[in-house]
Design a protein around this motif. Structure first.
Motif, PDB file in Angstrom:
ATOM      1  N   SER A   1      38.413  41.769  41.890  1.00 56.15           N
ATOM      2  CA  SER A   1      37.328  41.027  42.541  1.00 56.15           C
ATOM      3  C   SER A   1      37.735  39.572  42.772  1.00 56.15           C
ATOM      4  CB  SER A   1      36.064  41.094  41.686  1.00 56.15           C
ATOM      5  OG  SER A   1      36.249  40.381  40.496  1.00 56.15           O
ATOM      6  N   LEU A   2      36.913  38.894  43.581  1.00 58.29           N
ATOM      7  CA  LEU A   2      37.147  37.501  43.947  1.00 58.29           C
ATOM      8  C   LEU A   2      35.824  36.972  44.478  1.00 58.29           C
ATOM      9  CD1 LEU A   2      37.245  38.101  47.241  1.00 58.29           C
ATOM     10  CD2 LEU A   2      39.639  38.575  46.736  1.00 58.29           C
ATOM     11  N   THR A   3      35.766  35.723  44.879  1.00 50.61           N
ATOM     12  CA  THR A   3      34.568  35.236  45.567  1.00 50.61           C
ATOM     13  C   THR A   3      34.910  35.022  47.040  1.00 50.61           C
ATOM     14  OG1 THR A   3      35.070  32.905  45.170  1.00 50.61           O
ATOM     15  CG2 THR A   3      33.815  34.050  43.468  1.00 50.61           C
ATOM     16  N   TRP A   4      33.922  34.954  47.893  1.00 52.78           N
ATOM     17  CA  TRP A   4      34.203  34.853  49.331  1.00 52.78           C
ATOM     18  C   TRP A   4      33.061  34.148  50.037  1.00 52.78           C
ATOM     19  CZ3 TRP A   4      30.823  37.517  52.567  1.00 52.78           C
ATOM     20  CH2 TRP A   4      30.003  38.460  51.934  1.00 52.78           C
ATOM     21  N   ARG A   5      33.381  33.662  51.231  1.00 47.32           N
ATOM     22  CA  ARG A   5      32.395  32.976  52.063  1.00 47.32           C
ATOM     23  C   ARG A   5      32.865  33.057  53.514  1.00 47.32           C
ATOM     24  NH1 ARG A   5      32.418  27.967  49.596  1.00 47.32           N
ATOM     25  NH2 ARG A   5      34.292  27.441  50.773  1.00 47.32           N
ATOM     26  N   GLU A   6      31.970  33.357  54.392  1.00 48.51           N
ATOM     27  CA  GLU A   6      32.306  33.387  55.821  1.00 48.51           C
ATOM     28  C   GLU A   6      31.745  32.134  56.450  1.00 48.51           C
ATOM     29  OE1 GLU A   6      32.150  37.058  58.046  1.00 48.51           O
ATOM     30  OE2 GLU A   6      31.574  38.133  56.232  1.00 48.51           O
TER      31      GLU A   6
ATOM     32  N   GLY B   1      38.022  33.046  47.077  1.00 49.37           N
ATOM     33  CA  GLY B   1      38.173  32.088  45.996  1.00 49.37           C
ATOM     34  C   GLY B   1      38.455  32.727  44.652  1.00 49.37           C
ATOM     35  N   GLU B   2      38.900  31.897  43.734  1.00 52.46           N
ATOM     36  CA  GLU B   2      39.121  32.316  42.348  1.00 52.46           C
ATOM     37  C   GLU B   2      37.785  32.435  41.617  1.00 52.46           C
ATOM     38  OE1 GLU B   2      42.003  33.053  40.792  1.00 52.46           O
ATOM     39  OE2 GLU B   2      43.314  32.644  42.483  1.00 52.46           O
ATOM     40  N   PRO B   3      37.733  33.237  40.576  1.00 53.05           N
ATOM     41  CA  PRO B   3      38.826  34.005  39.968  1.00 53.05           C
ATOM     42  C   PRO B   3      39.159  35.282  40.723  1.00 53.05           C
ATOM     43  CG  PRO B   3      36.799  34.306  38.728  1.00 53.05           C
ATOM     44  CD  PRO B   3      36.505  33.278  39.760  1.00 53.05           C
ATOM     45  N   PHE B   4      40.467  35.497  40.874  1.00 51.47           N
ATOM     46  CA  PHE B   4      40.996  36.721  41.472  1.00 51.47           C
ATOM     47  C   PHE B   4      41.385  37.615  40.288  1.00 51.47           C
ATOM     48  CE2 PHE B   4      44.693  38.438  44.341  1.00 51.47           C
ATOM     49  CZ  PHE B   4      43.960  39.569  44.620  1.00 51.47           C
ATOM     50  N   ALA B   5      40.662  38.711  40.124  1.00 48.82           N
ATOM     51  CA  ALA B   5      40.780  39.490  38.873  1.00 48.82           C
ATOM     52  C   ALA B   5      41.911  40.504  38.941  1.00 48.82           C
ATOM     53  CB  ALA B   5      39.447  40.155  38.573  1.00 48.82           C
ATOM     54  N   VAL B   6      43.127  39.997  38.885  1.00 47.97           N
ATOM     55  CA  VAL B   6      44.335  40.840  38.903  1.00 47.97           C
ATOM     56  C   VAL B   6      45.186  40.511  37.671  1.00 47.97           C
ATOM     57  CG1 VAL B   6      44.487  41.164  41.413  1.00 47.97           C
ATOM     58  CG2 VAL B   6      45.449  39.084  40.369  1.00 47.97           C
ATOM     59  N   PRO B   7      46.121  41.393  37.307  1.00 50.94           N
ATOM     60  CA  PRO B   7      47.088  41.020  36.265  1.00 50.94           C
ATOM     61  C   PRO B   7      47.871  39.776  36.693  1.00 50.94           C
ATOM     62  CG  PRO B   7      47.211  43.386  36.723  1.00 50.94           C
ATOM     63  CD  PRO B   7      46.327  42.790  37.786  1.00 50.94           C
ATOM     64  N   ALA B   8      48.334  38.999  35.744  1.00 58.76           N
ATOM     65  CA  ALA B   8      49.122  37.808  36.062  1.00 58.76           C
ATOM     66  C   ALA B   8      50.243  38.174  37.031  1.00 58.76           C
ATOM     67  CB  ALA B   8      49.707  37.206  34.782  1.00 58.76           C
ATOM     68  N   PRO B   9      50.295  37.527  38.202  1.00 56.90           N
ATOM     69  CA  PRO B   9      51.375  37.828  39.155  1.00 56.90           C
ATOM     70  C   PRO B   9      52.747  37.567  38.515  1.00 56.90           C
ATOM     71  CG  PRO B   9      49.676  36.527  40.221  1.00 56.90           C
ATOM     72  CD  PRO B   9      49.359  36.535  38.744  1.00 56.90           C
ATOM     73  N   GLU B  10      53.695  38.407  38.841  1.00 56.41           N
ATOM     74  CA  GLU B  10      55.045  38.231  38.295  1.00 56.41           C
ATOM     75  C   GLU B  10      55.789  37.133  39.054  1.00 56.41           C
ATOM     76  OE1 GLU B  10      54.693  42.809  37.007  1.00 56.41           O
ATOM     77  OE2 GLU B  10      56.332  42.312  38.338  1.00 56.41           O
ATOM     78  N   GLU B  11      55.495  36.989  40.326  1.00 55.25           N
ATOM     79  CA  GLU B  11      55.965  35.842  41.105  1.00 55.25           C
ATOM     80  C   GLU B  11      54.822  35.395  42.005  1.00 55.25           C
ATOM     81  OE1 GLU B  11      60.498  35.698  41.712  1.00 55.25           O
ATOM     82  OE2 GLU B  11      59.912  37.597  42.616  1.00 55.25           O
TER      83      GLU B  11
ATOM     84  N   PHE C   1      52.456  32.123  47.360  1.00 52.26           N
ATOM     85  CA  PHE C   1      51.551  31.257  48.122  1.00 52.26           C
ATOM     86  C   PHE C   1      50.281  30.950  47.337  1.00 52.26           C
ATOM     87  CE2 PHE C   1      53.497  34.057  51.478  1.00 52.26           C
ATOM     88  CZ  PHE C   1      54.318  33.097  52.037  1.00 52.26           C
ATOM     89  N   LEU C   2      49.722  29.781  47.621  1.00 49.96           N
ATOM     90  CA  LEU C   2      48.381  29.404  47.178  1.00 49.96           C
ATOM     91  C   LEU C   2      47.629  28.872  48.399  1.00 49.96           C
ATOM     92  CD1 LEU C   2      48.893  27.275  43.899  1.00 49.96           C
ATOM     93  CD2 LEU C   2      48.319  29.693  44.053  1.00 49.96           C
ATOM     94  N   SER C   3      46.354  29.217  48.517  1.00 46.88           N
ATOM     95  CA  SER C   3      45.563  28.733  49.657  1.00 46.88           C
ATOM     96  C   SER C   3      44.622  27.608  49.270  1.00 46.88           C
ATOM     97  CB  SER C   3      44.720  29.868  50.253  1.00 46.88           C
ATOM     98  OG  SER C   3      45.523  30.704  51.048  1.00 46.88           O
ATOM     99  N   TRP C   4      44.502  26.668  50.193  1.00 45.86           N
ATOM    100  CA  TRP C   4      43.520  25.600  50.137  1.00 45.86           C
ATOM    101  C   TRP C   4      42.507  25.864  51.238  1.00 45.86           C
ATOM    102  CZ3 TRP C   4      41.867  22.252  53.880  1.00 45.86           C
ATOM    103  CH2 TRP C   4      41.217  21.062  53.481  1.00 45.86           C
TER     104      TRP C   4
ATOM    105  N   ASP D   1      37.606  25.480  48.043  1.00 51.97           N
ATOM    106  CA  ASP D   1      38.101  26.557  47.190  1.00 51.97           C
ATOM    107  C   ASP D   1      39.620  26.701  47.262  1.00 51.97           C
ATOM    108  OD1 ASP D   1      35.223  27.205  48.116  1.00 51.97           O
ATOM    109  OD2 ASP D   1      35.510  28.509  46.395  1.00 51.97           O
ATOM    110  N   VAL D   2      40.158  27.394  46.270  1.00 64.36           N
ATOM    111  CA  VAL D   2      41.594  27.709  46.216  1.00 64.36           C
ATOM    112  C   VAL D   2      41.750  29.190  45.909  1.00 64.36           C
ATOM    113  CG1 VAL D   2      42.340  25.411  45.455  1.00 64.36           C
ATOM    114  CG2 VAL D   2      41.664  27.128  43.757  1.00 64.36           C
ATOM    115  N   PHE D   3      42.938  29.728  46.171  1.00 63.09           N
ATOM    116  CA  PHE D   3      43.167  31.151  45.931  1.00 63.09           C
ATOM    117  C   PHE D   3      44.661  31.423  45.812  1.00 63.09           C
ATOM    118  CE2 PHE D   3      43.221  35.719  47.091  1.00 63.09           C
ATOM    119  CZ  PHE D   3      42.269  36.153  46.200  1.00 63.09           C
ATOM    120  N   ARG D   4      44.990  32.381  44.928  1.00 64.63           N
ATOM    121  CA  ARG D   4      46.383  32.823  44.797  1.00 64.63           C
ATOM    122  C   ARG D   4      46.663  33.822  45.929  1.00 64.63           C
ATOM    123  NH1 ARG D   4      46.060  34.451  38.594  1.00 64.63           N
ATOM    124  NH2 ARG D   4      43.881  34.633  39.195  1.00 64.63           N
TER     125      ARG D   4
END
Lengths: 217, 217, 217, 217
Positions: free
Chosen positions: C91-96, C129-139, C142-145, C150-153
């Motif tokens: 899951s994550l948060t979102w906005r249009e 937006g965060e929190p992005f409910a995934v296992p810790a990425p191994e690499e 990119f990160l979004s502004w 908001d920010v996002f992995r």
């Protein structure tokens, strides 16, 4: 077997409330209410993985992601819940040959290894061998050496959602493994390590944030 | 020893240009110009770690972070360069007892394991045992089983900066390990895996971004 | 949308054979035979996740674990296949809100960032937006502004079994995102990164190893 | 600045003994005896990194690997001790423009985020931007959004040896950041998270294990 584990945990963690649940109970003893009040769940299973209801598996998975710790023992590597949380097959190789197992601590500062020496031994166990088809462990606590020539990543940690997951290899039903004091010590240490770290509830993604937007349109 | 490795790599990677450098050469043969033209560096060392010049270590570290691959062999675990890149002691336990080592593939789909069977054996090697004091490997390719009762994380991968680092355990100077065809195959596979992935140059942090700022003040 | 992606990949990766599959086709176009011949699968989905047959999801998961790469785009974060492989809610948060998105490269040496500058922009996109409910990425590539605060992995890598998985955030259906040259470049780079690394077939755990045991009983 | 942090920690962690050490003191106030009695060390530094004695850096590194927690603040990213433990350049981009920083929690169940909302803001801070040249964080707790268009991995966790390391971005000397209650709460949470987990002493590798070998020669 569950009685041996529960008894050991009750003795080693006197402040904990320890209870058991079995496949034969209604909802396998894992009702929503009961899970909501559980901090750490220990899972052992072998031949009956397919008899575990998918609905209960989903419920346990949701509770782990919410924060409940999960300790998966031995043949539980092939349980629905562990495969569901790992996303992989969780397969391995195995052999039943009454072999000596020597379990090495490879992360002696880790809380799950607290109070242990450099290794401990089980005089007879089933062999589990590599490749162990799981995601790369985030912390490796134990590695096993087997008399017959195999090795295995015997103690592995992962975080998923808010929950902490520990896989611990020993525990074949033919041997008195869960009466071994060091094995019980490891499970007790893991139960402390896996206690819920946070209370965040994952509230689905449908949460527009417009009120907080810096520059709402 | 370096000749055996270089010969094996030249044979197994016919498109590669393979050369050697030794402690005795000026700047240990690792001049800035030479490093700038090196894609992957293999490092073996034992008793003379302290004789490696700090200046050269810094140069190699900078080149790894820039993208050069690094393969650290056997007692190179205690080299300045490996400790510098890992940030930990890189200690382990060891024993010289002419033991059989069985090296298991625990990630058979990994490119470094390409062409290998489930395991391979070295009839006599020095034993290295856990705990191996390194950061958690990002990918675990091999685990070793030793006749005398020990285990070891024998093939470990890390990324640091743009560079790829592989530690590979075997290679004691008393044994013909670097004449073993499978050992050479692993080093050749690792050399391919560790080739530079990107060309980015880390240009220090003093780079104000005001021209690109969304809302410059 | 699938046509835009396929067209871009065909142009940027001239040696690749590119084809499409859609929900409406029999077995969603993902037959066992077709998957067996696929090196990398790109997945986009939004409202119809529940209409994807569980049998096909299991088949795709098995093929990923066998070695096929998987690139999950945008709202595919909530697809059955991605959740199945991650083990978490994703899951994550979102906005249009027609916001500007600036996508930063945080691992410039990573092959998926090849040819990119320090960042690139999409003039209008949906916000994740965060929190992005995934296992810790191994690499983390990119990160979004986002303009709205908001920010996002936005670019995350994982290995599961033999397979490589890349999640890439942009791609809302209301915007011409998949006609953006840099977005297509990223997907093409990811397709190269995610190519099968190894051929190992996970052959279930029921493989006694007694013939190879060091000391069979 | 150190007084503000120490005061906040003393207030928020009433059971803790809080003390300060500065560059100007003998051995920078970090004597072997004092470090041996320290559970968690917080490190801030800016222009004077080069004036920190290498001997003290080695001592702090050894103590972290032994189990002491380390919290590195803001421009401490470029301290000798952090670079030494990470093995990378730890570089980043930066801009001084009195920008608003919004710090997002991307792992709300993590103990370091305890008691926080979805994000918190600092009205004016120095900008730090990607790429942040560190090893992939083992757990990502915070990401920062900056008014000027940049993002940053603002809260990162690593384990090295027995020690736990947390990097936390805010804290430029021109702003009252360390008087912000949420910033102090994060540092206090991090101090609890980073407490020593184990007592193992890394006793160098020269420990032959022959007495314990299964089959000594």
């Amino acid at each position: 077997m569950h009685a041996a584990i529960a008894g050991g945990l009750a003795r080693l963690l006197p402040a904990a409330q320890v209870a058991t649940a079995t496949l034969q109970e209604a909802e396998h003893g894992l009702t929503a209410e009961r899970l909501a009040n559980t901090d750490v769940l220990t899972w052992w299973g072998h031949l009956a993985h397919d008899q575990v209801a998918d609905e209960v598996v989903r419920r346990v998975q949701a509770r782990v992601l919410e924060g409940m710790g999960l300790i998966v023992l031995h043949s539980g590597h092939y349980s629905k819940i562990f495969r569901q949380l790992m996303g992989t097959t969780c397969s391995l190789t195995w052999r039943e040959a009454d072999e000596r197992e020597r379990i090495w601590v490879c992360n002696p500062g880790h809380p799950i290894a607290r109070g242990l020496g450099r290794y401990f031994e089980l005089p007879m166990e089933e062999m589990y061998g590599e490749p162990f088809a799981v995601p790369a462990p985030e912390e490796q606590v134990f590695l096993s050496w087997f008399e017959g020539g195999d090795v295995f990543r015997s103690g592995c940690c992962w975080r998923r959602g808010n929950g902490s997951i520990f896989y611990f290899r020993p525990g074949h039903e033919h041997y008195p493994t869960f009466h071994n004091e060091t094995v019980l010590r490891v499970i007790a240490n893991a139960a402390e390590w896996a206690r819920p770290r946070g209370q965040w509830v994952d509230s689905c993604p449908n949460v527009p944030e417009s009120a907080e937007a810096v520059a709402p349109k």
